[in-house]
Motif scaffolding. Structure first.
Motif, short mmCIF file in Angstrom:
data_model
loop_
_atom_site.label_atom_id
_atom_site.label_comp_id
_atom_site.label_asym_id
_atom_site.label_seq_id
_atom_site.Cartn_x
_atom_site.Cartn_y
_atom_site.Cartn_z
N MET A 1 9.69 -25.24 -4.65
CA MET A 1 9.86 -23.99 -3.96
C MET A 1 10.12 -22.91 -5.00
SD MET A 1 12.85 -22.87 -1.30
CE MET A 1 12.23 -23.74 0.10
N ALA A 2 9.57 -21.76 -4.80
CA ALA A 2 9.74 -20.64 -5.73
C ALA A 2 11.15 -20.05 -5.61
CB ALA A 2 8.71 -19.56 -5.43
N VAL A 3 11.56 -19.31 -6.63
CA VAL A 3 12.83 -18.62 -6.59
C VAL A 3 12.80 -17.64 -5.44
CG1 VAL A 3 14.32 -17.02 -7.86
CG2 VAL A 3 13.15 -18.86 -9.07
N PRO A 4 13.87 -17.61 -4.61
CA PRO A 4 13.87 -16.69 -3.47
C PRO A 4 13.76 -15.25 -3.94
CG PRO A 4 15.80 -18.14 -3.42
CD PRO A 4 15.08 -18.39 -4.70
N CYS A 5 13.04 -14.47 -3.18
CA CYS A 5 12.88 -13.05 -3.52
C CYS A 5 13.50 -12.24 -2.39
CB CYS A 5 11.41 -12.71 -3.67
SG CYS A 5 11.12 -10.98 -4.06
N TYR A 6 14.51 -11.46 -2.73
CA TYR A 6 15.17 -10.62 -1.75
C TYR A 6 14.76 -9.18 -2.00
CZ TYR A 6 18.12 -14.69 -1.07
OH TYR A 6 18.57 -15.94 -0.81
N THR A 7 14.11 -8.59 -1.04
CA THR A 7 13.78 -7.18 -1.17
C THR A 7 14.99 -6.36 -0.77
OG1 THR A 7 13.01 -6.97 1.10
CG2 THR A 7 11.37 -7.64 -0.56
N GLU A 8 15.01 -5.10 -1.19
CA GLU A 8 16.11 -4.23 -0.80
C GLU A 8 16.19 -4.15 0.73
OE1 GLU A 8 15.66 -0.45 -2.68
OE2 GLU A 8 15.67 -1.32 -4.68
N GLU A 9 15.05 -4.12 1.38
CA GLU A 9 15.01 -4.02 2.84
C GLU A 9 15.68 -5.24 3.47
OE1 GLU A 9 13.90 -2.01 6.37
OE2 GLU A 9 13.61 -1.36 4.32
N THR A 10 15.36 -6.44 2.97
CA THR A 10 15.93 -7.67 3.51
C THR A 10 17.44 -7.67 3.38
OG1 THR A 10 13.95 -8.88 2.92
CG2 THR A 10 15.92 -10.19 3.34
N PHE A 12 19.50 -5.09 2.77
CA PHE A 12 20.12 -3.99 3.51
C PHE A 12 20.21 -4.34 5.00
CE2 PHE A 12 20.04 0.00 5.86
CZ PHE A 12 21.10 0.67 5.28
N ASN A 13 19.17 -4.93 5.55
CA ASN A 13 19.16 -5.27 6.97
C ASN A 13 20.11 -6.41 7.30
OD1 ASN A 13 17.37 -3.27 7.63
ND2 ASN A 13 15.58 -4.58 7.47
N SER A 14 20.44 -7.25 6.29
CA SER A 14 21.34 -8.36 6.57
C SER A 14 22.79 -7.93 6.59
CB SER A 14 21.15 -9.49 5.55
OG SER A 14 21.66 -9.11 4.29
N ILE A 15 23.11 -6.75 6.07
CA ILE A 15 24.49 -6.28 6.11
C ILE A 15 24.88 -6.05 7.56
CG2 ILE A 15 26.06 -4.39 5.49
CD1 ILE A 15 24.48 -4.09 2.90
N GLY A 16 25.91 -6.73 7.98
CA GLY A 16 26.39 -6.61 9.34
C GLY A 16 25.68 -7.51 10.33
N ALA A 17 24.68 -8.26 9.86
CA ALA A 17 23.95 -9.13 10.76
C ALA A 17 24.78 -10.33 11.20
CB ALA A 17 22.66 -9.60 10.11
N GLY A 18 25.77 -10.72 10.39
CA GLY A 18 26.69 -11.78 10.78
C GLY A 18 26.25 -13.18 10.44
N ILE A 127 23.80 -15.22 -17.42
CA ILE A 127 23.66 -13.79 -17.16
C ILE A 127 23.23 -13.59 -15.71
CG2 ILE A 127 22.51 -11.65 -17.82
CD1 ILE A 127 22.07 -12.98 -20.60
N LEU A 128 24.09 -12.88 -14.98
CA LEU A 128 23.82 -12.60 -13.57
C LEU A 128 23.59 -11.11 -13.41
CD1 LEU A 128 26.68 -14.74 -11.96
CD2 LEU A 128 24.29 -15.41 -12.35
N ASP A 129 22.40 -10.74 -12.96
CA ASP A 129 22.06 -9.34 -12.72
C ASP A 129 22.17 -9.06 -11.23
OD1 ASP A 129 21.40 -8.60 -15.37
OD2 ASP A 129 19.44 -9.53 -15.16
N ALA A 130 22.86 -7.98 -10.90
CA ALA A 130 22.99 -7.54 -9.51
C ALA A 130 22.37 -6.15 -9.40
CB ALA A 130 24.47 -7.51 -9.10
N PRO A 131 21.07 -6.09 -9.07
CA PRO A 131 20.41 -4.78 -8.96
C PRO A 131 20.94 -3.99 -7.77
CG PRO A 131 18.93 -6.55 -8.28
CD PRO A 131 20.19 -7.20 -8.77
N TYR A 132 20.92 -2.67 -7.91
CA TYR A 132 21.35 -1.79 -6.82
C TYR A 132 20.27 -1.76 -5.76
CZ TYR A 132 25.02 -0.30 -9.95
OH TYR A 132 26.10 -0.28 -10.79
N GLY A 133 20.67 -2.04 -4.52
CA GLY A 133 19.75 -2.01 -3.40
C GLY A 133 19.67 -0.64 -2.77
N ARG A 134 19.04 -0.59 -1.62
CA ARG A 134 18.83 0.67 -0.92
C ARG A 134 20.13 1.36 -0.57
NH1 ARG A 134 15.40 0.57 4.50
NH2 ARG A 134 17.35 0.72 5.61
N ALA A 135 21.18 0.60 -0.33
CA ALA A 135 22.48 1.17 0.01
C ALA A 135 23.28 1.48 -1.26
CB ALA A 135 23.26 0.21 0.90
#
Length: 161
Positions: A1-10, A12-18, A127-135
């Motif tokens: 399986m490939a490394v998961p790819c999280y888009t900013e949209e994904t 951002f939309n998961s915040i508050g989704a529970g 090394i852990l990179d945490a890119p800034y998302g849409r929020a």
């Protein structure tokens, strides 16, 4: 399986989704928090009160969480840190200060694009990179412990304790 790819949209939309709270690196946080009881390896009662801008949060418990994240090179890395359980939280918060206190020699820095954590290990720096998302929040890419990562199948997994 490939490394998961999280888009900013994904993310951002998961915040508050529970169902799957994102992991935000919060350089202003003094502790790690999670809404998920299942994140904990060990768990107990807590009398601690966590304050934020909205007031005082009810802590359900505390213990050691285990978060599996994807490092800069696509490998899974497991972070085990003290954290508090706040069931009403909509996100997980990783406090760099908690990492620095737990793992001596760790370092963090940020620029306009991301927050980077450098964590020493016997096999070399993680090394852990945490890119800034849409929020405009620095988000670490999480992986479930059962997920297979291309790099982790080629190299031994690191466990940061």
């Amino acid at each position: 399986m490939a490394v998961p790819c999280y888009t900013e949209e994904t993310v951002f939309n998961s915040i508050g989704a529970g169902t799957d709270a994102p992991l935000i690196v919060d350089s202003g946080a003094s502790c790690c928090i999670t809404p998920h009881h299942g994140d904990f390896l060990s768990y107990g009662d807590s009398k601690v009160k966590v304050k934020d801008l909205s007031g005082v949060n009810k802590i359900a418990g505390e213990g050691t969480v285990s978060w599996t994240v994807i490092d800069r090179f696509g490998a899974q890395q497991t972070l085990e840190l003290k954290a508090y359980h706040i069931p009403t939280a909509s996100v997980r918060l990783l406090s760099p200060q908690s990492v620095f206190h737990t793992i001596k020699g760790s370092d963090g820095h940020q620029n306009a694009l991301k927050y980077t954590l450098c964590i020493p290990s016997d096999s070399g720096d993680i090394i852990l990179d945490a890119p800034y998302g849409r929020a405009n929040l620095p988000l670490l890419h999480m992986s479930s412990a059962t997920e297979t990562c291309l790099w982790s199948s080629m190299f031994a997994l690191f466990s940061i304790r």
